[in-house]
Design an enzyme around this catalytic site. Structure first.
Site, PDB file in Angstrom:
ATOM      1  N   GLY A 190      44.023  38.362  45.041  1.00 44.38           N
ATOM      2  CA  GLY A 190      42.879  37.632  44.495  1.00 44.38           C
ATOM      3  C   GLY A 190      41.669  38.508  44.290  1.00 44.38           C
ATOM      4  CG  MET A 191      40.351  40.732  46.601  1.00 41.31           C
ATOM      5  SD  MET A 191      40.145  41.469  48.098  1.00 41.31           S
ATOM      6  CE  MET A 191      38.559  42.314  48.048  1.00 41.31           C
ATOM      7  N   PRO A 207      43.674  45.429  47.783  1.00 44.36           N
ATOM      8  CG  PRO A 207      42.953  43.940  49.473  1.00 44.36           C
ATOM      9  CD  PRO A 207      42.445  44.808  48.575  1.00 44.36           C
ATOM     10  CB  VAL A 208      49.206  44.473  46.285  1.00 46.50           C
ATOM     11  CG1 VAL A 208      50.348  44.027  45.296  1.00 46.50           C
ATOM     12  CG2 VAL A 208      49.037  46.007  46.141  1.00 46.50           C
ATOM     13  CB  ALA A 209      49.720  39.848  45.038  1.00 43.03           C
ATOM     14  CE  LYS A 232      38.652  38.795  40.911  1.00 44.87           C
ATOM     15  NZ  LYS A 232      38.959  37.313  41.451  1.00 44.87           N
ATOM     16  CB  SER A 248      42.021  42.985  36.467  1.00 40.51           C
ATOM     17  OG  SER A 248      42.860  41.719  36.064  1.00 40.51           O
ATOM     18  CB  ALA A 249      40.251  47.261  39.553  1.00 37.43           C
ATOM     19  N   GLY A 261      42.999  43.634  41.767  1.00 39.08           N
ATOM     20  CA  GLY A 261      43.559  44.827  41.761  1.00 39.08           C
ATOM     21  C   GLY A 261      44.147  45.566  40.565  1.00 39.08           C
ATOM     22  CG  ASP A 320      39.739  38.760  36.905  1.00 41.03           C
ATOM     23  OD1 ASP A 320      39.031  37.736  36.446  1.00 41.03           O
ATOM     24  OD2 ASP A 320      40.769  38.353  37.699  1.00 41.03           O
TER      25      ASP A 320
END
Length: 310
Positions: free
Chosen positions: A106-107, A102-104, A10, A111-112, A109, A144
């Site tokens: 802000g997208m 990407p890890v850590a 996201k 939570s997805a 990851g 999220d």
């Protein structure tokens, strides 16, 4: 038997953050957009009670493989809440995550992956597993996670977990520049508070919602915002250069994605994406760049046989 779920990253098109509340959280008003960068989460039943977690893909070595991983906690939550459906023998599960988000960064990851594990575990024990039906459990895992189930574009209130769908006409092209070093979300919020915060800042971004509904790309670009950006840049000043370079070569706008450190660039077309990607890739603080479109779907069960823990 194994169930596999595909989940998307996201980006926050707008992130309005209020002052620190007595419960220790910040009230939010945010507009999420799901992006076509995907992880796949597979959950396999075990005959014993153990839970294991393995990770492959990009930056897999940076992902925790114990109970601190949200995907692990998602499977445990289903096992605790639905013990009889899960199986009388207290079955365990093997969780495997194939990473592209990407890890850590802000997208969302982590939570997805939690959303994917939640849906997969529910499907394995024959529980209702639609995104709508899983929302109450998702909210227990993280702010999220509910959006990562639903995808699309949505307005999030409260901690970001109270969702309302937003009409979005048209597609958006993005370039994402990930960083050589992660950035802790709690650390960014602490710096946000230290910098003065924005009491009452959790306002609904009406201009952005109107632009999305009209499908006006330039108005969307002009309306993007992130109240955490100043805090992220204060902690990682080199991010400012990444944003500046992207703007200078033609990005419609640039902002830090969520709590960072990934930088997001909205572009008009494929040529613009290539130009921005090439320019920011040359910066030493950029780990890699990714191009993607949005909005994307939420968590999706991939084709295959579904077993049972019975």
């Amino acid at each position: 038997m194994t169930v596999t779920v595909r989940v998307s990253a996201k980006v926050n098109l707008a992130l309005g953050v209020g002052g620190l509340a007595p419960d220790g959280f910040h009230p939010l008003a945010t507009v999420f957009e799901a992006i076509c960068i995907y992880d796949e989460v597979a959950v396999t039943r075990r005959d014993d009670s153990r839970i294991t977690l393995t990770v492959s893909g990009e930056d897999a070595d940076q992902v925790p493989t114990d109970e601190t991983n949200l995907a692990w906690r998602a499977v445990e939550l289903v096992r605790e809440e639905f013990a009889s459906e899960w199986g009388k023998r207290g079955h365990g599960a093997d969780i495997h995550i194939d990473k592209s988000i990407p890890v850590a960064g802000g997208m969302a990851g982590g939570s997805a992956d939690a959303a994917g594990a939640l849906m997969a575990a529910a499907a394995l024990c024959r529980l209702p597993y639609s995104p709508e039906e899983l929302q109450p459990l998702a909210a227990q895992l993280g702010s999220d996670v509910p959006f990562c189930l639903t995808g699309g574009v949505a307005l999030g209130r409260g901690r970001g977990d109270r969702l309302a769908p937003v009409i979005c006409r048209g597609r958006h092209r993005w370039v994402f520049a990930t960083s050589n070093q992660g950035l802790s979300t709690p650390a960014v919020y602490r710096r946000f508070d230290e910098l003065g915060g924005t009491p009452g800042g959790e306002t609904v971004p009406n201009d952005l919602i109107s632009a999305l509904t009209r499908g006006d790309l330039d108005a969307v670009a002009a309306s993007l915002s992130n109240d955490l950006q100043a805090a992220a840049i204060d902690l990682r000043p080199e991010l400012e250069e990444v944003l500046t370079v992207g703007r200078e070569v033609g990005a419609l706008t640039a902002l830090v994605s969520g709590s960072g450190p990934t930088c997001a660039f909205l572009v008009r077309d494929t040529a613009g994406a290539k130009k921005v990607s090439a320019a920011v890739s040359n910066l030493p603080q950029v780990h890699r760049t990714r191009t993607a479109r949005g909005p994307a779907a939420g968590a999706q069960l991939l084709p295959g046989p579904v077993g049972s823990f019975a």
